[in-house]
Design an enzyme around this catalytic site. Structure first.
Site, PDB file in Angstrom:
ATOM      1  N   ASN A 140     -17.335  24.168 -14.250  1.00  0.00           N
ATOM      2  CA  ASN A 140     -18.529  24.489 -13.377  1.00  0.00           C
ATOM      3  C   ASN A 140     -18.909  25.730 -12.737  1.00  0.00           C
ATOM      4  O   ASN A 140     -17.727  26.275 -11.863  1.00  0.00           O
ATOM      5  CB  ASN A 140     -18.430  23.358 -12.574  1.00  0.00           C
ATOM      6  CG  ASN A 140     -19.901  23.045 -11.677  1.00  0.00           C
ATOM      7  OD1 ASN A 140     -20.564  24.246 -11.260  1.00  0.00           O
ATOM      8  ND2 ASN A 140     -20.366  21.827 -11.446  1.00  0.00           N
TER       9      ASN A 140
ATOM     10  N   HIS B 141     -24.855  22.748 -12.280  1.00  0.00           N
ATOM     11  CA  HIS B 141     -25.587  21.900 -11.511  1.00  0.00           C
ATOM     12  C   HIS B 141     -26.559  22.388 -10.701  1.00  0.00           C
ATOM     13  O   HIS B 141     -26.552  22.773  -9.515  1.00  0.00           O
ATOM     14  CB  HIS B 141     -24.506  21.124 -10.580  1.00  0.00           C
ATOM     15  CG  HIS B 141     -25.045  19.740 -10.113  1.00  0.00           C
ATOM     16  ND1 HIS B 141     -24.346  18.784  -9.713  1.00  0.00           N
ATOM     17  CD2 HIS B 141     -26.259  19.508  -9.577  1.00  0.00           C
ATOM     18  CE1 HIS B 141     -24.831  17.666  -9.242  1.00  0.00           C
ATOM     19  NE2 HIS B 141     -26.192  18.279  -9.141  1.00  0.00           N
TER      20      HIS B 141
ATOM     21  N   ARG C 106     -29.875  22.658  -8.294  1.00  0.00           N
ATOM     22  CA  ARG C 106     -30.585  21.902  -7.371  1.00  0.00           C
ATOM     23  C   ARG C 106     -32.030  22.526  -7.020  1.00  0.00           C
ATOM     24  O   ARG C 106     -32.222  23.481  -7.343  1.00  0.00           O
ATOM     25  CB  ARG C 106     -29.553  21.733  -6.127  1.00  0.00           C
ATOM     26  CG  ARG C 106     -28.342  21.084  -6.492  1.00  0.00           C
ATOM     27  CD  ARG C 106     -27.324  20.919  -4.954  1.00  0.00           C
ATOM     28  NE  ARG C 106     -26.477  19.667  -5.352  1.00  0.00           N
ATOM     29  CZ  ARG C 106     -25.336  19.823  -5.777  1.00  0.00           C
ATOM     30  NH1 ARG C 106     -24.782  21.027  -6.277  1.00  0.00           N
ATOM     31  NH2 ARG C 106     -24.165  19.090  -5.891  1.00  0.00           N
TER      32      ARG C 106
ATOM     33  N   HIS D  10     -27.918  27.916  -5.624  1.00  0.00           N
ATOM     34  CA  HIS D  10     -26.648  28.342  -6.364  1.00  0.00           C
ATOM     35  C   HIS D  10     -27.253  28.687  -7.888  1.00  0.00           C
ATOM     36  O   HIS D  10     -27.891  29.921  -8.351  1.00  0.00           O
ATOM     37  CB  HIS D  10     -25.390  27.673  -6.464  1.00  0.00           C
ATOM     38  CG  HIS D  10     -25.470  26.389  -6.250  1.00  0.00           C
ATOM     39  ND1 HIS D  10     -26.043  25.405  -7.245  1.00  0.00           N
ATOM     40  CD2 HIS D  10     -25.040  25.335  -5.516  1.00  0.00           C
ATOM     41  CE1 HIS D  10     -26.273  24.288  -7.090  1.00  0.00           C
ATOM     42  NE2 HIS D  10     -25.379  24.141  -5.891  1.00  0.00           N
TER      43      HIS D  10
ATOM     44  N   GLU E 202     -25.852  19.232 -14.981  1.00  0.00           N
ATOM     45  CA  GLU E 202     -25.783  18.188 -14.137  1.00  0.00           C
ATOM     46  C   GLU E 202     -26.951  17.922 -13.087  1.00  0.00           C
ATOM     47  O   GLU E 202     -27.463  19.103 -12.863  1.00  0.00           O
ATOM     48  CB  GLU E 202     -24.315  18.138 -13.292  1.00  0.00           C
ATOM     49  CG  GLU E 202     -23.046  18.037 -14.380  1.00  0.00           C
ATOM     50  CD  GLU E 202     -22.008  17.954 -13.277  1.00  0.00           C
ATOM     51  OE1 GLU E 202     -21.104  17.771 -13.662  1.00  0.00           O
ATOM     52  OE2 GLU E 202     -21.985  18.641 -12.232  1.00  0.00           O
TER      53      GLU E 202
ATOM     54  N   THR F 122     -22.718  18.893  -1.694  1.00  0.00           N
ATOM     55  CA  THR F 122     -22.244  18.581  -2.981  1.00  0.00           C
ATOM     56  C   THR F 122     -22.315  17.176  -3.253  1.00  0.00           C
ATOM     57  O   THR F 122     -22.681  16.585  -2.382  1.00  0.00           O
ATOM     58  CB  THR F 122     -20.710  19.162  -3.029  1.00  0.00           C
ATOM     59  OG1 THR F 122     -20.237  18.858  -4.296  1.00  0.00           O
ATOM     60  CG2 THR F 122     -19.894  18.199  -1.931  1.00  0.00           C
TER      61      THR F 122
ATOM     62  N   HIS G 192     -14.900  16.186  -9.802  1.00  0.00           N
ATOM     63  CA  HIS G 192     -14.890  16.599  -8.543  1.00  0.00           C
ATOM     64  C   HIS G 192     -13.586  16.588  -7.890  1.00  0.00           C
ATOM     65  O   HIS G 192     -12.833  15.451  -7.569  1.00  0.00           O
ATOM     66  CB  HIS G 192     -15.748  15.399  -7.643  1.00  0.00           C
ATOM     67  CG  HIS G 192     -16.335  15.766  -6.555  1.00  0.00           C
ATOM     68  ND1 HIS G 192     -17.408  16.583  -6.406  1.00  0.00           N
ATOM     69  CD2 HIS G 192     -16.066  15.835  -5.143  1.00  0.00           C
ATOM     70  CE1 HIS G 192     -18.027  16.738  -5.103  1.00  0.00           C
ATOM     71  NE2 HIS G 192     -17.137  16.349  -4.625  1.00  0.00           N
ATOM     72  N   ASP G 193     -13.422  17.682  -7.249  1.00  0.00           N
ATOM     73  CA  ASP G 193     -11.940  17.742  -6.369  1.00  0.00           C
ATOM     74  C   ASP G 193     -10.651  17.615  -7.291  1.00  0.00           C
ATOM     75  O   ASP G 193      -9.627  17.843  -6.770  1.00  0.00           O
ATOM     76  CB  ASP G 193     -11.940  17.081  -5.120  1.00  0.00           C
ATOM     77  CG  ASP G 193     -12.832  17.395  -4.025  1.00  0.00           C
ATOM     78  OD1 ASP G 193     -13.492  18.635  -4.124  1.00  0.00           O
ATOM     79  OD2 ASP G 193     -12.879  16.507  -3.156  1.00  0.00           O
TER      80      ASP G 193
ATOM     81  N   GLY H 288     -15.277  22.915 -10.966  1.00  0.00           N
ATOM     82  CA  GLY H 288     -15.761  24.122 -10.347  1.00  0.00           C
ATOM     83  C   GLY H 288     -15.218  24.814  -9.106  1.00  0.00           C
ATOM     84  O   GLY H 288     -14.468  25.639  -9.141  1.00  0.00           O
ATOM     85  N   HIS H 289     -15.371  24.019  -8.139  1.00  0.00           N
ATOM     86  CA  HIS H 289     -15.020  24.442  -6.761  1.00  0.00           C
ATOM     87  C   HIS H 289     -13.547  24.828  -6.755  1.00  0.00           C
ATOM     88  O   HIS H 289     -13.148  25.852  -6.417  1.00  0.00           O
ATOM     89  CB  HIS H 289     -15.350  23.737  -5.678  1.00  0.00           C
ATOM     90  CG  HIS H 289     -15.064  24.169  -4.261  1.00  0.00           C
ATOM     91  ND1 HIS H 289     -15.795  24.982  -3.708  1.00  0.00           N
ATOM     92  CD2 HIS H 289     -13.996  23.833  -3.483  1.00  0.00           C
ATOM     93  CE1 HIS H 289     -15.334  25.470  -2.311  1.00  0.00           C
ATOM     94  NE2 HIS H 289     -14.014  24.718  -2.349  1.00  0.00           N
TER      95      HIS H 289
END
Length: 237
Positions: free
Chosen positions: A7, A43, A45, A50, A70, A100, A190-191, A213-214
């Site tokens: 991501n 993703h 928004r 971003h 996404e 998020t 996620h995470d 991603g993050h």
């Protein structure tokens, strides 16, 4: 081997913080692919804080691996997906102002709505995935919508992994077994990080794809982007 989809939202966040075009998200995606990643995830928004809608169009022209978009399927998002036809669309129930993703779909309550959206994308040949919490009722509900895959929301796993990884993984294993029995592909995201990804993969051998991603971009600040991508690939073997 479980596929790694990177991501690149955080790369766009860094670009947007200064304006201009540095770092360039298209170049970043191409480099990530060259390092061996099997997919690129975005993703966008509604406020385009971003990834922008123009980024999606630009990436569609150059991404040679799987392209995953996404988002919450509002009208603008639906048009974006249909205009760019990614390999996969992942439906996420984000609030407009969400920092998020913070929850999966209630697939029971939203069954009719999700059926409509899933059918729309599948008619265009786009693989569909629904973002869900590790709850067996939500897995069964997802199967009723006609979706191809579910993406397990892994924040709870990551949060509890260090204290008790057996407890942290239990619900995910159960949901993955159920999804597989219902002919649903299993994705996760996620995470997830270099610290916890190998155990997750080991415990869920049917895992088809992770979207990261993050953590990956944060780890790359210390270890280098190419090195980090290759470390993830090794852990997912």
């Amino acid at each position: 081997m479980t596929r790694l989809s990177v991501n690149i939202n955080k790369i766009a966040t860094l670009r947007n913080a200064r304006g201009g075009d540095m770092p360039n998200v298209v170049e970043a995606a191409q480099r990530i692919e060259s390092f061996g990643a099997q997919g690129i995830t975005v993703h966008p928004r509604p406020d385009e804080r971003h990834i922008t809608y123009q980024d999606v169009a630009d990436l569609k022209k150059v991404v040679t691996t799987e392209f995953n978009i996404e988002g919450n399927p509002n009208d603008k998002f639906i048009d974006l997906v249909l205009n760019n036809k990614p390999t996969q669309v992942t439906l996420v129930p984000d609030a407009v102002d969400a920092i998020t993703s913070d929850a999966g779909w209630d697939t029971v309550k939203n069954e009719d709505y999700l059926k409509e959206i899933v059918s729309l994308f599948k008619k265009e040949g786009i693989r569909t995935s629904i973002f869900v919490d590790p709850n067996q009722d939500m897995i069964t509900g997802a199967q009723k919508t006609g979706v191809d895959r579910i993406e397990l929301y892994t924040e709870a796993y990551a949060k509890h992994y260090q204290n008790n990884k057996l407890t942290a993984i239990r619900a995910y294993k159960e949901c993955a077994v159920l999804a597989d029995s219902l002919a649903l592909g299993v994705n996760a995201g996620h995470d997830l990080s270099l610290d916890n990804i190998a155990y997750f993969k080991e415990q869920i051998p049917v895992l088809k794809e992770v979207s990261i991603g993050h953590a990956l971009i944060s780890e790359a600040m210390y270890l280098g982007l190419e090195n980090v991508v290759k470390q993830y690939l090794n852990k997912l073997k």
